[in-house]
Motif scaffolding. Structure first.
Motif, short mmCIF file in Angstrom:
data_model
loop_
_atom_site.label_atom_id
_atom_site.label_comp_id
_atom_site.label_asym_id
_atom_site.label_seq_id
_atom_site.Cartn_x
_atom_site.Cartn_y
_atom_site.Cartn_z
N PHE A 1 13.21 -1.33 0.84
CA PHE A 1 12.55 -0.10 0.41
C PHE A 1 11.27 0.21 1.18
O PHE A 1 11.16 1.25 1.81
CB PHE A 1 12.25 -0.11 -1.10
CG PHE A 1 11.66 1.19 -1.57
CD1 PHE A 1 12.44 2.34 -1.65
CD2 PHE A 1 10.31 1.28 -1.89
CE1 PHE A 1 11.89 3.55 -2.06
CE2 PHE A 1 9.76 2.49 -2.29
CZ PHE A 1 10.55 3.62 -2.38
N ILE A 2 10.28 -0.69 1.14
CA ILE A 2 8.99 -0.33 1.71
C ILE A 2 9.08 -0.10 3.21
O ILE A 2 8.43 0.80 3.76
CB ILE A 2 7.91 -1.39 1.38
CG1 ILE A 2 6.54 -0.91 1.88
CG2 ILE A 2 8.27 -2.75 1.96
CD1 ILE A 2 5.39 -1.77 1.44
N ALA A 3 9.90 -0.90 3.91
CA ALA A 3 10.04 -0.69 5.35
C ALA A 3 10.72 0.65 5.64
O ALA A 3 10.29 1.40 6.53
CB ALA A 3 10.85 -1.84 5.96
N ASN B 1 1.11 -12.49 -1.97
CA ASN B 1 0.08 -13.51 -2.19
C ASN B 1 0.32 -14.29 -3.47
O ASN B 1 0.07 -15.50 -3.54
CB ASN B 1 -1.30 -12.86 -2.22
CG ASN B 1 -1.70 -12.28 -0.87
OD1 ASN B 1 -1.23 -12.76 0.17
ND2 ASN B 1 -2.55 -11.27 -0.88
N GLU B 2 0.81 -13.59 -4.51
CA GLU B 2 1.07 -14.26 -5.78
C GLU B 2 2.19 -15.27 -5.66
O GLU B 2 2.18 -16.32 -6.31
CB GLU B 2 1.40 -13.22 -6.85
CG GLU B 2 0.22 -12.36 -7.26
CD GLU B 2 0.62 -11.28 -8.25
OE1 GLU B 2 1.82 -11.21 -8.57
OE2 GLU B 2 -0.26 -10.50 -8.67
N SER B 3 3.17 -14.93 -4.82
CA SER B 3 4.30 -15.84 -4.67
C SER B 3 3.97 -16.98 -3.71
O SER B 3 4.61 -18.01 -3.74
CB SER B 3 5.53 -15.07 -4.17
OG SER B 3 5.28 -14.49 -2.90
N ILE C 1 -0.17 -2.13 -0.39
CA ILE C 1 -1.14 -2.95 -1.14
C ILE C 1 -0.43 -3.75 -2.23
O ILE C 1 -0.68 -4.95 -2.43
CB ILE C 1 -2.24 -2.05 -1.75
CG1 ILE C 1 -3.09 -1.43 -0.63
CG2 ILE C 1 -3.12 -2.84 -2.70
CD1 ILE C 1 -4.10 -0.41 -1.12
N ARG C 2 0.49 -3.08 -2.93
CA ARG C 2 1.26 -3.77 -3.97
C ARG C 2 2.13 -4.87 -3.36
O ARG C 2 2.25 -5.97 -3.92
CB ARG C 2 2.12 -2.76 -4.72
CG ARG C 2 2.98 -3.36 -5.82
CD ARG C 2 2.11 -3.92 -6.94
NE ARG C 2 2.92 -4.51 -7.99
CZ ARG C 2 3.40 -3.82 -9.03
NH1 ARG C 2 3.12 -2.52 -9.15
NH2 ARG C 2 4.12 -4.42 -9.95
N ASN D 1 2.53 5.41 0.66
CA ASN D 1 2.88 4.35 1.59
C ASN D 1 1.82 3.25 1.59
O ASN D 1 2.14 2.04 1.56
CB ASN D 1 3.03 4.93 3.00
CG ASN D 1 3.73 3.97 3.94
OD1 ASN D 1 4.40 3.04 3.52
ND2 ASN D 1 3.57 4.19 5.23
N VAL D 2 0.55 3.64 1.60
CA VAL D 2 -0.54 2.67 1.55
C VAL D 2 -0.53 1.91 0.22
O VAL D 2 -0.70 0.68 0.18
CB VAL D 2 -1.90 3.37 1.77
CG1 VAL D 2 -3.04 2.38 1.59
CG2 VAL D 2 -1.95 3.99 3.16
N ALA D 3 -0.31 2.64 -0.88
CA ALA D 3 -0.28 2.00 -2.20
C ALA D 3 0.86 0.99 -2.30
O ALA D 3 0.69 -0.12 -2.85
CB ALA D 3 -0.15 3.06 -3.28
#
Length: 247
Positions: free
Chosen positions: A192-194, A245-247, A238-239, A233-235
Motif C-alpha cells: 500500500f504505502i509504496a 520501530n515498535e516491531s 510517519i505511521r 503520503n507523509v502521514a
C-alpha cells in the motif's frame, strides 16, 4: 439536384415544374459526405468507402471507381481529381502544435502579455491578484481574450509574484518531489504505502506538466487535493516508521 442522407444518394431533376426522382444507386448507403469537382461526384460512406460517380447520358449515376479507405476518414475533400481525407484524432493531436488554432493563439497571446508584465515587474510581480487590469495594457490590439490569469502556472507566477515568488514556489515543488521520492525508495516493496507514494508522485508531476497550459495550481479544488495527497503520503510514512520501530 443531388441529395445524400444516411441511406443513399438521390438524384432529382426539375421536369414540367415537378421534382422527379431520376436515380438512387442501391450500392451506396450510409452516406457521410458528398463533394464534387466539375462533373465528377465523390461520396464518402459510413464504412470508409469512397465512390467516384458521374451522370451518364441516360441521367443515371455511373460508378467510375470505389475504394475502401483505412483507417476510416471522418471527412474528405475532392479537388482537381484528388481526394484529401482528414481524421479527427490526427487533427486533434496535430492541433497541439498549431499556433494559429484559436485556443492556442489565445494562450500564446496571454503568455506573451504575462512575459511583458514580468519584464516591468521582475522582482515581486504585480501581486497575487487577478491581472486583467494589467493585461489590457500589455496585450496587442488584436488580442481579444482578456482573463484574470494566464493559462500557465509559470508565466502567471512570474507576472504576479516575480522571480522571488517563482523561485520560492519552484523550491517547494522540487522539495515535494524529493520528499515523495525518498518515501517511495524507503518503502519500496511494502504493501500500500509504496504504491500510494508512487501514485502521489505521478499525480504531482502530472499537475506540474498540465500547468504548462493551465493555471491549475491556483484552482482551489486541485490545490486542496495536492496538499491532501502529499500530506497523507507523509502521514502514512510517519505511521510506517513508528510501526517499524515498535516491531
Amino acid at each position: 439536384m443531388i441529395v445524400g442522407n444516411s441511406e443513399c444518394v438521390w438524384m432529382y431533376r426539375l421536369e414540367n415544374n415537378q421534382i422527379v426522382l431520376k436515380d438512387h444507386p442501391k450500392e451506396i448507403s450510409h452516406v457521410n459526405r458528398i463533394d464534387s469537382d466539375g462533373d465528377i461526384l465523390a461520396v464518402l460512406t459510413g464504412n470508409g468507402t469512397i465512390y467516384k460517380l458521374k451522370v451518364n447520358e441516360n441521367q443515371k449515376f455511373e460508378i467510375i471507381a470505389s475504394d475502401q479507405v483505412s483507417p476510416k476518414p471522418t471527412n474528405f475533400n475532392y479537388s482537381d481529381g484528388n481526394i484529401y481525407c482528414t481524421y479527427i484524432n490526427r487533427g486533434r493531436l496535430l492541433s497541439f502544435f498549431d499556433p494559429y488554432l484559436q485556443q492556442n493563439f489565445n494562450r500564446l497571446a496571454l503568455w506573451r502579455g504575462g512575459w511583458e508584465i514580468f519584464k516591468d515587474y521582475p522582482l515581486f510581480g504585480v501581486g497575487d491578484i487577478g491581472i486583467e487590469k494589467y493585461y489590457v495594457h500589455y496585450k496587442r490590439p488584436y488580442d481579444k481574450e482578456i482573463h484574470g490569469h494566464l493559462h500557465n502556472n509559470y508565466f502567471h507566477f512570474l507576472a504576479t509574484l516575480g522571480l522571488f515568488g517563482l523561485s520560492a514556489i519552484m523550491y517547494m515543488f522540487i522539495m515535494i518531489i524529493i520528499k515523495i521520492s525518498r518515501i517511495y525508495k524507503s518503502t519500496k516493496g511494502k504493501p500500500f504505502i509504496a504504491s500510494y507514494s508512487l501514485g502521489a508522485l505521478a499525480a504531482f508531476v502530472n499537475i506540474l506538466i498540465a500547468g504548462l497550459s493551465e493555471l491549475n495550481f491556483w484552482d482551489q479544488e486541485i490545490a486542496t487535493l495536492i496538499y491532501f495527497t502529499v500530506g497523507l503520503n507523509v502521514a502514512l510514512f510517519i505511521r510506517y516508521k513508528e510501526e517499524t520501530n515498535e516491531s
